[in-house]
Design a protein around this motif. Structure first.
Motif, PDB file in Angstrom:
ATOM      1  N   PRO A 260      44.321  22.587  10.054  1.00  0.00           N
ATOM      2  CA  PRO A 260      43.756  23.919   9.845  1.00  0.00           C
ATOM      3  C   PRO A 260      44.435  24.752   8.754  1.00  0.00           C
ATOM      4  O   PRO A 260      43.978  25.855   8.472  1.00  0.00           O
ATOM      5  CB  PRO A 260      43.948  24.580  11.209  1.00  0.00           C
ATOM      6  N   SER A 261      45.530  24.283   8.148  1.00  0.00           N
ATOM      7  CA  SER A 261      46.270  25.154   7.224  1.00  0.00           C
ATOM      8  C   SER A 261      45.427  25.576   6.022  1.00  0.00           C
ATOM      9  O   SER A 261      45.507  26.724   5.571  1.00  0.00           O
ATOM     10  CB  SER A 261      47.550  24.454   6.747  1.00  0.00           C
ATOM     11  N   HIS A 262      44.615  24.682   5.515  1.00  0.00           N
ATOM     12  CA  HIS A 262      43.751  24.977   4.365  1.00  0.00           C
ATOM     13  C   HIS A 262      42.833  26.162   4.648  1.00  0.00           C
ATOM     14  O   HIS A 262      42.516  26.971   3.760  1.00  0.00           O
ATOM     15  CB  HIS A 262      42.931  23.724   4.049  1.00  0.00           C
TER      16      HIS A 262
ATOM     17  N   TRP B   2      41.145  29.296   2.381  1.00  0.00           N
ATOM     18  CA  TRP B   2      40.015  28.603   1.780  1.00  0.00           C
ATOM     19  C   TRP B   2      38.891  28.398   2.784  1.00  0.00           C
ATOM     20  O   TRP B   2      39.132  28.058   3.941  1.00  0.00           O
ATOM     21  CB  TRP B   2      40.458  27.251   1.229  1.00  0.00           C
ATOM     22  N   HIS B   3      37.669  28.599   2.336  1.00  0.00           N
ATOM     23  CA  HIS B   3      36.475  28.373   3.150  1.00  0.00           C
ATOM     24  C   HIS B   3      36.119  26.886   3.053  1.00  0.00           C
ATOM     25  O   HIS B   3      35.563  26.431   2.058  1.00  0.00           O
ATOM     26  CB  HIS B   3      35.350  29.258   2.608  1.00  0.00           C
ATOM     27  N   ASN B   4      36.442  26.132   4.094  1.00  0.00           N
ATOM     28  CA  ASN B   4      36.298  24.670   4.060  1.00  0.00           C
ATOM     29  C   ASN B   4      34.905  24.203   3.655  1.00  0.00           C
ATOM     30  O   ASN B   4      34.750  23.185   2.971  1.00  0.00           O
ATOM     31  CB  ASN B   4      36.631  24.076   5.437  1.00  0.00           C
ATOM     32  N   THR B   5      33.890  24.922   4.106  1.00  0.00           N
ATOM     33  CA  THR B   5      32.525  24.533   3.772  1.00  0.00           C
ATOM     34  C   THR B   5      32.324  24.510   2.265  1.00  0.00           C
ATOM     35  O   THR B   5      31.647  23.628   1.721  1.00  0.00           O
ATOM     36  CB  THR B   5      31.527  25.498   4.425  1.00  0.00           C
TER      37      THR B   5
ATOM     38  N   ALA C  26      47.778  21.244  -3.589  1.00  0.00           N
ATOM     39  CA  ALA C  26      47.484  22.560  -4.156  1.00  0.00           C
ATOM     40  C   ALA C  26      46.883  23.517  -3.135  1.00  0.00           C
ATOM     41  O   ALA C  26      47.091  24.730  -3.233  1.00  0.00           O
ATOM     42  CB  ALA C  26      46.521  22.412  -5.339  1.00  0.00           C
ATOM     43  N   MET C  27      46.186  22.999  -2.120  1.00  0.00           N
ATOM     44  CA  MET C  27      45.348  23.882  -1.305  1.00  0.00           C
ATOM     45  C   MET C  27      45.589  23.799   0.189  1.00  0.00           C
ATOM     46  O   MET C  27      44.774  24.282   0.984  1.00  0.00           O
ATOM     47  CB  MET C  27      43.870  23.601  -1.626  1.00  0.00           C
ATOM     48  N   SER C  28      46.712  23.197   0.595  1.00  0.00           N
ATOM     49  CA  SER C  28      47.042  23.176   2.022  1.00  0.00           C
ATOM     50  C   SER C  28      48.553  23.098   2.204  1.00  0.00           C
ATOM     51  O   SER C  28      49.246  22.433   1.440  1.00  0.00           O
ATOM     52  CB  SER C  28      46.371  21.991   2.721  1.00  0.00           C
ATOM     53  N   GLU C  29      49.044  23.780   3.212  1.00  0.00           N
ATOM     54  CA  GLU C  29      50.474  23.722   3.526  1.00  0.00           C
ATOM     55  C   GLU C  29      50.826  22.428   4.230  1.00  0.00           C
ATOM     56  O   GLU C  29      51.929  21.912   4.087  1.00  0.00           O
ATOM     57  CB  GLU C  29      50.858  24.925   4.397  1.00  0.00           C
TER      58      GLU C  29
ATOM     59  N   PRO D  68      42.112  22.302  16.121  1.00  0.00           N
ATOM     60  CA  PRO D  68      40.640  22.427  16.134  1.00  0.00           C
ATOM     61  C   PRO D  68      39.907  21.376  16.957  1.00  0.00           C
ATOM     62  O   PRO D  68      38.682  21.313  16.901  1.00  0.00           O
ATOM     63  CB  PRO D  68      40.302  22.281  14.650  1.00  0.00           C
ATOM     64  N   ARG D  69      40.648  20.557  17.723  1.00  0.00           N
ATOM     65  CA  ARG D  69      39.962  19.564  18.559  1.00  0.00           C
ATOM     66  C   ARG D  69      39.052  20.259  19.572  1.00  0.00           C
ATOM     67  O   ARG D  69      37.958  19.778  19.883  1.00  0.00           O
ATOM     68  CB  ARG D  69      40.996  18.692  19.284  1.00  0.00           C
ATOM     69  N   GLN D  70      39.529  21.378  20.086  1.00  0.00           N
ATOM     70  CA  GLN D  70      38.735  22.196  21.001  1.00  0.00           C
ATOM     71  C   GLN D  70      38.700  23.627  20.456  1.00  0.00           C
ATOM     72  O   GLN D  70      39.723  24.140  20.016  1.00  0.00           O
ATOM     73  CB  GLN D  70      39.342  22.204  22.402  1.00  0.00           C
ATOM     74  N   TRP D  71      37.536  24.255  20.516  1.00  0.00           N
ATOM     75  CA  TRP D  71      37.386  25.651  20.110  1.00  0.00           C
ATOM     76  C   TRP D  71      37.163  26.464  21.390  1.00  0.00           C
ATOM     77  O   TRP D  71      36.051  26.845  21.718  1.00  0.00           O
ATOM     78  CB  TRP D  71      36.209  25.818  19.156  1.00  0.00           C
ATOM     79  N   GLY D  72      38.246  26.694  22.116  1.00  0.00           N
ATOM     80  CA  GLY D  72      38.143  27.254  23.453  1.00  0.00           C
ATOM     81  C   GLY D  72      38.381  28.744  23.541  1.00  0.00           C
ATOM     82  O   GLY D  72      38.863  29.387  22.607  1.00  0.00           O
ATOM     83  N   ALA D  73      38.072  29.290  24.707  1.00  0.00           N
ATOM     84  CA  ALA D  73      38.303  30.712  24.977  1.00  0.00           C
ATOM     85  C   ALA D  73      38.328  30.939  26.478  1.00  0.00           C
ATOM     86  O   ALA D  73      37.775  30.156  27.263  1.00  0.00           O
ATOM     87  CB  ALA D  73      37.223  31.578  24.339  1.00  0.00           C
ATOM     88  N   ALA D  74      38.982  32.036  26.862  1.00  0.00           N
ATOM     89  CA  ALA D  74      38.949  32.522  28.244  1.00  0.00           C
ATOM     90  C   ALA D  74      38.632  34.013  28.188  1.00  0.00           C
ATOM     91  O   ALA D  74      39.161  34.732  27.333  1.00  0.00           O
ATOM     92  CB  ALA D  74      40.289  32.291  28.937  1.00  0.00           C
ATOM     93  N   VAL D  75      37.752  34.461  29.057  1.00  0.00           N
ATOM     94  CA  VAL D  75      37.422  35.884  29.103  1.00  0.00           C
ATOM     95  C   VAL D  75      37.712  36.433  30.496  1.00  0.00           C
ATOM     96  O   VAL D  75      37.604  35.721  31.496  1.00  0.00           O
ATOM     97  CB  VAL D  75      35.947  36.153  28.738  1.00  0.00           C
ATOM     98  N   LYS D  76      38.091  37.702  30.513  1.00  0.00           N
ATOM     99  CA  LYS D  76      38.284  38.412  31.783  1.00  0.00           C
ATOM    100  C   LYS D  76      37.630  39.779  31.663  1.00  0.00           C
ATOM    101  O   LYS D  76      37.995  40.576  30.794  1.00  0.00           O
ATOM    102  CB  LYS D  76      39.771  38.576  32.114  1.00  0.00           C
TER     103      LYS D  76
END
Length: 446
Positions: A142-144, A148-151, A237-240, A370-378
């Motif tokens: 994910p560093s890039h 930078w907009h990967n798309t 040049a474009m990623s750590e 980025p394997r999972q794009w998770g969230a928890a809400v309360k």
């Protein structure tokens, strides 16, 4: 062997007859979804500006514009790439953080229409384009993604791959095309600060630049052979941090297009996990603003980097506000195409609840990205009741999949500018794309 050359070898070896039926069917859904997004976005102001400029500059009538009329192959890639991204309903790949359809498919369509190629050839080129850009995106993410907009950046490689496959480039030519695609890769996230129209320029130019790289390569125009791994190449040049092994791991043994996700909400994908959960709360309890004390959303840091904005000033900025999208979902029970408008943007209740939404980075959720794009809400109610929900995968991910019927329904809604019969005929043609002999005839149905 250089990484670009290995990707070129893979691309040239790929044939339609070797594609599993699952891959063919899934790729057709990706193309269907692209058409819906492009039709829905074709009349939006930023896209019309790009289209107007193209028409003013002129171009040979080689390929159809989703905004109407025809222009050159390069201009078609530009306009059609911009059109398909503006609605924020185009597909997304978790591992690479790329909306591949909006860059790969317009490049492939323009070449396929110009050269009067078949549906089978288009499908094969799209599979190759997705594979290449997903692998490059995974290597630098994910560093890039912070700057930078990967798309836009990684997607340029995918567009060059698809265009080069359809042009029948040699291995040397395709390696050159990838080299020059990488040298054109660009797209900074600064537009997110003020909600500028730049995001549409990103996808349009990525599709156009990849196509340009392939067309030049066909004429013998050379490009850097180590554009990815070289000392002054894309990785350094474009990623750590980057992992070059992801470029070739299981290359030719798997199909990354099957990892693709589809969007069902008209907002940034980094808001969808919370939107899913809060729509569920709406359906279960339908709390009013007066009943809600606060809303907490825990997610991964990248989601906050892109969407932490509790005071969006435009409809487009609202799509990139985790707070606004959360409030919209909880009070409205949906976040579709018709829900991002001036009335909703300035709705007093939604604005008040937006200020009650607190967003945080959760270390456990963050470690899975980025394997999972998770969230928890309360959701804390004023009577003391707490409503908690969590997800690892937003709806539309392969792990939380939507059906082909869902995507057909989505297409019919997104293409609602067209008469019903025309939409049905187009959807049928796309779902049976392998039977199309000449892509030009398909594009004429628009």
């Amino acid at each position: 062997m250089e990484l670009s050359r290995q990707l070129a070898k893979y691309t040239l070896a790929l044939t339609y007859d070797e594609l599993p039926e699952e891959v063919i069917s899934f790729t057709k859904l990706c193309i269907l979804d692209y058409f819906g997004s492009a039709i829905a976005g074709s009349d939006k102001v930023p896209v019309q500006m790009v289209s107007d400029l193209v028409n003013e500059m002129g171009g040979l009538e080689q390929a159809k514009l989703f905004t109407g009329g025809k222009s050159s192959v390069l201009n078609a890639a530009l306009v059609n790439g911009a059109a398909s991204h503006v609605m924020e309903l185009d597909d997304i790949h978790k591992g690479s953080i790329i909306h591949a359809a909006t860059v790969v498919i317009p490049a492939a369509l323009a070449i396929a229409e110009w050269k009067q190629l078949s549906g089978k050839e288009l499908i094969t080129a799209v599979v190759a384009g997705y594979e290449v850009c997903f692998r490059i995106g995974e290597a630098v993410s994910p560093s890039h993604y912070y700057y930078w907009h990967n798309t836009a950046t990684c997607g340029t490689f995918g567009a060059a791959t698809a265009a080069g496959k359809l042009l029948g480039l040699t291995e040397d030519q395709l390696a050159n095309a990838l080299g020059n695609a990488g040298s054109q890769a660009a797209g900074l996230w600064e537009f997110i600060v003020d909600g500028a129209m730049t995001k549409q320029l990103h996808t349009g130019k990525a599709a156009m630049n990849g196509t340009l790289a392939a067309l030049l390569a066909q004429k013998g125009f050379t490009g850097p052979q180590k554009i990815l791994e070289g000392d002054r190449g894309f990785f350094k040049a474009m990623s750590e941090e980057y992992d070059a092994s992801k470029i070739t791991k299981n290359l030719g043994k798997e199909f990354k297009v099957l990892e693709n996700s589809f969007k069902i909400h008209a907002s940034c994908r980094h808001t969808h996990h919370a939107v899913d959960l809060l729509i569920d709360v709406f359906k279960d309890q339908h709390p009013s603003l007066e009943e809600i004390e606060s809303v907490d959303v825990d997610s991964y840091q990248v989601a906050l980097n892109i969407t932490d904005n509790d005071d969006p000033q435009t409809e487009y900025a609202a799509k990139f506000s985790l707070q606004f999208c959360s409030a919209l979902a909880l009070l409205n029970g949906r976040a579709g195409l018709e829900d991002f408008n001036q009335d909703k943007l300035w709705d007093e209740d939604i604005r008040r609840l937006t200020k009650k939404v607190n967003v945080h980075t959760d270390p456990v959720i963050d470690a899975s990205y980025p394997r999972q794009w998770g969230a928890a809400v309360k959701v804390l109610l004023k009577n003391g009741e707490e409503i908690s929900k969590q997800t690892d995968f937003p709806k539309g991910d392969p792990e939380n999949a939507v059906t082909s019927e869902d995507l057909l329904e989505k297409f019919m809604g997104m293409a609602s500018r067209l008469p019903t019969e025309q939409r049905q005929l187009l959807a049928e043609a796309l779902m049976n794309l392998e039977a199309t002999v000449n892509i030009g005839e398909l594009m004429d149905t628009l």
